[in-house]
Design a protein around this motif. Structure first.
Motif, PDB file in Angstrom:
ATOM      1  N   VAL A 110     -13.163  24.240 -74.072  1.00 13.59           N
ATOM      2  CA  VAL A 110     -12.669  24.703 -72.777  1.00 13.59           C
ATOM      3  C   VAL A 110     -11.543  23.797 -72.287  1.00 13.59           C
ATOM      4  O   VAL A 110     -10.503  24.270 -71.802  1.00 13.59           O
ATOM      5  N   LEU A 111     -11.724  22.486 -72.414  1.00 10.75           N
ATOM      6  CA  LEU A 111     -10.697  21.539 -71.976  1.00 10.75           C
ATOM      7  C   LEU A 111      -9.410  21.686 -72.783  1.00 10.75           C
ATOM      8  O   LEU A 111      -8.311  21.576 -72.236  1.00 10.75           O
ATOM      9  N   GLU A 112      -9.565  21.939 -74.059  1.00 11.50           N
ATOM     10  CA  GLU A 112      -8.394  22.104 -74.917  1.00 11.50           C
ATOM     11  C   GLU A 112      -7.574  23.321 -74.486  1.00 11.50           C
ATOM     12  O   GLU A 112      -6.345  23.260 -74.371  1.00 11.50           O
ATOM     13  N   LEU A 113      -8.269  24.442 -74.240  1.00 15.07           N
ATOM     14  CA  LEU A 113      -7.580  25.662 -73.812  1.00 15.07           C
ATOM     15  C   LEU A 113      -6.928  25.466 -72.445  1.00 15.07           C
ATOM     16  O   LEU A 113      -5.798  25.891 -72.210  1.00 15.07           O
ATOM     17  N   LEU A 114      -7.646  24.823 -71.543  1.00 10.02           N
ATOM     18  CA  LEU A 114      -7.126  24.575 -70.198  1.00 10.02           C
ATOM     19  C   LEU A 114      -5.878  23.703 -70.258  1.00 10.02           C
ATOM     20  O   LEU A 114      -4.865  24.004 -69.617  1.00 10.02           O
ATOM     21  N   GLU A 116      -3.800  23.181 -72.703  1.00  7.41           N
ATOM     22  CA  GLU A 116      -2.674  23.894 -73.318  1.00  7.41           C
ATOM     23  C   GLU A 116      -2.038  24.852 -72.319  1.00  7.41           C
ATOM     24  O   GLU A 116      -0.809  24.928 -72.190  1.00  7.41           O
ATOM     25  N   SER A 117      -2.877  25.588 -71.575  1.00  6.04           N
ATOM     26  CA  SER A 117      -2.377  26.571 -70.611  1.00  6.04           C
ATOM     27  C   SER A 117      -1.596  25.901 -69.482  1.00  6.04           C
ATOM     28  O   SER A 117      -0.483  26.319 -69.138  1.00  6.04           O
ATOM     29  N   ILE A 118      -2.174  24.853 -68.899  1.00  4.18           N
ATOM     30  CA  ILE A 118      -1.540  24.223 -67.742  1.00  4.18           C
ATOM     31  C   ILE A 118      -0.282  23.461 -68.136  1.00  4.18           C
ATOM     32  O   ILE A 118       0.744  23.534 -67.452  1.00  4.18           O
ATOM     33  N   LEU A 119      -0.335  22.732 -69.256  1.00  2.00           N
ATOM     34  CA  LEU A 119       0.835  21.933 -69.646  1.00  2.00           C
ATOM     35  C   LEU A 119       1.993  22.803 -70.110  1.00  2.00           C
ATOM     36  O   LEU A 119       3.151  22.383 -70.049  1.00  2.00           O
ATOM     37  N   THR A 120       1.699  24.024 -70.558  1.00  3.13           N
ATOM     38  CA  THR A 120       2.774  24.959 -70.894  1.00  3.13           C
ATOM     39  C   THR A 120       3.580  25.299 -69.645  1.00  3.13           C
ATOM     40  O   THR A 120       4.809  25.382 -69.681  1.00  3.13           O
ATOM     41  N   GLU A 121       2.877  25.472 -68.520  1.00  2.00           N
ATOM     42  CA  GLU A 121       3.541  25.792 -67.257  1.00  2.00           C
ATOM     43  C   GLU A 121       4.057  24.553 -66.531  1.00  2.00           C
ATOM     44  O   GLU A 121       5.091  24.601 -65.860  1.00  2.00           O
ATOM     45  N   LEU A 122       3.324  23.446 -66.664  1.00  2.00           N
ATOM     46  CA  LEU A 122       3.639  22.231 -65.908  1.00  2.00           C
ATOM     47  C   LEU A 122       3.727  21.032 -66.860  1.00  2.00           C
ATOM     48  O   LEU A 122       2.868  20.151 -66.856  1.00  2.00           O
ATOM     49  N   PRO A 123       4.764  20.972 -67.679  1.00  2.00           N
ATOM     50  CA  PRO A 123       4.838  19.915 -68.698  1.00  2.00           C
ATOM     51  C   PRO A 123       4.936  18.504 -68.122  1.00  2.00           C
ATOM     52  O   PRO A 123       4.616  17.539 -68.812  1.00  2.00           O
ATOM     53  N   ARG A 128      -5.432  14.415 -67.895  1.00  2.00           N
ATOM     54  CA  ARG A 128      -6.336  13.672 -68.771  1.00  2.00           C
ATOM     55  C   ARG A 128      -7.724  14.330 -68.712  1.00  2.00           C
ATOM     56  O   ARG A 128      -8.523  14.035 -67.831  1.00  2.00           O
ATOM     57  N   GLY A 129      -7.956  15.246 -69.627  1.00  2.00           N
ATOM     58  CA  GLY A 129      -9.239  15.940 -69.670  1.00  2.00           C
ATOM     59  C   GLY A 129     -10.377  14.977 -69.987  1.00  2.00           C
ATOM     60  O   GLY A 129     -10.213  14.044 -70.778  1.00  2.00           O
ATOM     61  N   GLN A 130     -11.534  15.230 -69.341  1.00  2.00           N
ATOM     62  CA  GLN A 130     -12.698  14.365 -69.515  1.00  2.00           C
ATOM     63  C   GLN A 130     -13.880  15.223 -69.971  1.00  2.00           C
ATOM     64  O   GLN A 130     -14.355  16.072 -69.209  1.00  2.00           O
ATOM     65  N   GLN A 131     -14.322  15.010 -71.184  1.00  2.00           N
ATOM     66  CA  GLN A 131     -15.444  15.795 -71.704  1.00  2.00           C
ATOM     67  C   GLN A 131     -16.757  15.056 -71.464  1.00  2.00           C
ATOM     68  O   GLN A 131     -16.891  13.877 -71.797  1.00  2.00           O
ATOM     69  N   GLY A 132     -17.727  15.757 -70.864  1.00  2.00           N
ATOM     70  CA  GLY A 132     -19.036  15.149 -70.683  1.00  2.00           C
ATOM     71  C   GLY A 132     -19.690  15.536 -69.371  1.00  2.00           C
ATOM     72  O   GLY A 132     -19.285  16.481 -68.698  1.00  2.00           O
ATOM     73  N   ASP A 133     -20.714  14.773 -68.998  1.00  2.00           N
ATOM     74  CA  ASP A 133     -21.489  15.001 -67.787  1.00  2.00           C
ATOM     75  C   ASP A 133     -20.687  14.576 -66.560  1.00  2.00           C
ATOM     76  O   ASP A 133     -20.059  13.510 -66.547  1.00  2.00           O
ATOM     77  N   TYR A 134     -20.714  15.403 -65.504  1.00  2.00           N
ATOM     78  CA  TYR A 134     -19.951  15.109 -64.291  1.00  2.00           C
ATOM     79  C   TYR A 134     -20.206  13.698 -63.777  1.00  2.00           C
ATOM     80  O   TYR A 134     -19.281  12.926 -63.524  1.00  2.00           O
TER      81      TYR A 134
END
Length: 315
Positions: A110-114, A116-123, A128-134
Motif C-alpha cells: 500500500v505504501l509503495e503504491l501511495l 508512487e502516486s503522490i510523488l508522480t504529482e508532487l515530485p 518517508r513512508g513508515q511500515q508497521g504499527d501506528y
C-alpha cells in the motif's frame, strides 16, 4: 491457512452473540468491492470529506496552526490512496511550508503504491513512508524535534466503540507532545434516511461486500456456508447514532469449518455482527476525549453538514 483468521473466526462464532472482526472484509475481492462502495451515490462519506479538503484547504491549514518558519511532520495513519491528502500536500508545498509527509501503514505494498502516486504529482514532496504499527512508529518519532500533525481520516475512528476510541486517542496522545495536533475525520449523526442507504445501497454492493466474508471463510478455512441462506442486515437509529451491519441467518442451520474441525449452529434470524460505524457530534466526541490529552480546537464541516474534520490539540 491463516491461523489468526481461523482463531478469530472461532472466537467470534463461539460467543452467545456471534461476531466477526471487520478487518477480514479486506481480501482482494473485498478491497475491490469497497472501492465500488465509495463511488456509490448513497455513500456520502468519502465525497463529504473530500469536499472539505478541496473547498476548505486554506481554512484547514489555518486550523492546524502550522507555521512556515518551523519544520513539522505530517503523519497520516492508514493513508489509503491519499486522494484527499494530496490537496493539502499540494497547498502546503505551494505556500512554502517546511514539512515531511510520513504515511504509516501495515502494508508495504500500500505504501509503495501511495508513494508512487503522490510523488508522480508532487515530485518536490519529502515523503518517508513508515511500515508497521501506528503506535510503535509514533513512539520512535516522539523524541524528534519537529512538531507533529497526525491525520486519521475517513471516519475510521467510527469502527471502534466509544471505549476503544477513547483508548486509541489516549494512546496517540501518549506518543505526541504538547502542541501537536490530531486531525480526526468523523461522520456526523444524521437522520436514518441519509445514513442507512449508505450501508444498504440499491445496487447491493454493500451486501456483496459483507457476504464476501462468508465466501472468504469457505475458500480459506474450508467452511461450508451456503451463502444464499444468509442475508445482509443493516441497522441505524439517529437516537443511538451507531450504524450496525450484521449477517443474518435465514433458516435454522449448521455450518462446519474444516480447518477448525468444528460445527456452529445458527437459528433462523440469528445475527453475526460484523461492523459498527459510530456517528458523532461535539457532545459525543467531547465525552470520548474527557480522559485523554486532547481538546477540540476547531471543526470544519462539508456544505451539507454530513461530515466533520475535528482539529484536536494535544495539551
Amino acid at each position: 491457512m491463516n491461523t489468526q483468521f481461523a482463531m478469530d473466526v472461532d472466537a467470534g462464532l463461539s460467543q452467545p452473540t456471534k461476531s466477526l472482526p471487520s478487518k477480514y472484509f479486506y481480501d482482494q475481492k473485498g478491497d475491490e468491492l469497497f472501492r465500488q462502495i465509495m463511488a456509490l451515490p448513497e455513500y456520502y462519506l468519502t465525497r463529504a470529506e473530500h469536499e472539505i479538503f478541496t473547498q476548505q484547504t486554506q481554512a484547514l491549514i489555518e486550523a492546524l496552526g502550522v507555521s512556515k518558519d518551523k519544520h513539522f511532520e505530517l503523519i497520516e495513519l492508514g493513508a489509503g490512496d491519499g486522494s484527499k491528502t494530496k490537496h493539502l500536500l499540494k497547498a502546503l508545498l505551494s505556500q512554502g511550508y517546511q514539512f515531511d509527509y510520513l504515511p504509516i501503514d501495515i502494508s508495504g505494498h500500500v505504501l509503495e503504491l501511495l508513494s508512487e502516486s503522490i510523488l508522480t504529482e508532487l515530485p518536490a514532496l519529502s515523503l518517508r513512508g513508515q511500515q508497521g504499527d501506528y503506535f510503535e512508529i509514533l513512539q520512535d518519532l516522539k523524541d524528534r524535534d519537529s512538531s507533529k500533525v497526525v491525520l486519521f481520516l475517513g471516519s475510521n475512528i467510527g469502527n471502534m466503540s466509544d471505549e476503544q476510541a477513547a483508548q486509541f486517542i489516549y494512546s496517540l496522545g501518549a506518543n505526541l507532545s504538547e502542541g501537536d495536533k490530531l486531525l480526526l475525520g468523523a461522520d456526523l449523526i444524521k437522520p436514518v434516511d441519509i445514513v442507512l442507504p449508505a450501508y444498504n445501497d440499491a445496487q447491493g454492493v454493500t451486501k456483496a461486500f459483507n457476504m464476501n466474508l462468508l465466501h472468504r471463510m469457505n475458500r480459506e478455512l474450508g467452511a461450508n456456508f451456503v451463502v444464499d441462506q444468509f442475508d445482509h442486515f443493516p441497522e441505524y437509529t439517529e437516537e443511538e447514532g451507531i450504524a450496525k451491519s450484521a449477517i443474518i441467518s435465514k433458516v435454522d442451520q449448521q455450518v462446519t469449518i474444516d480447518s477448525l474441525n468444528k460445527t456452529y449452529s445458527f437459528a433462523a434470524g440469528e445475527k453475526i455482527h460484523v461492523e459498527i460505524s459510530r456517528k458523532y457530534n461535539h457532545q459525543v466526541l467531547a465525552s470520548i476525549l474527557k480522559d485523554t490529552d486532547f481538546t477540540i480546537a476547531d471543526t470544519l464541516t462539508d456544505s451539507q453538514g454530513y461530515f466533520a474534520d475535528f482539529v484536536l490539540a494535544r495539551h
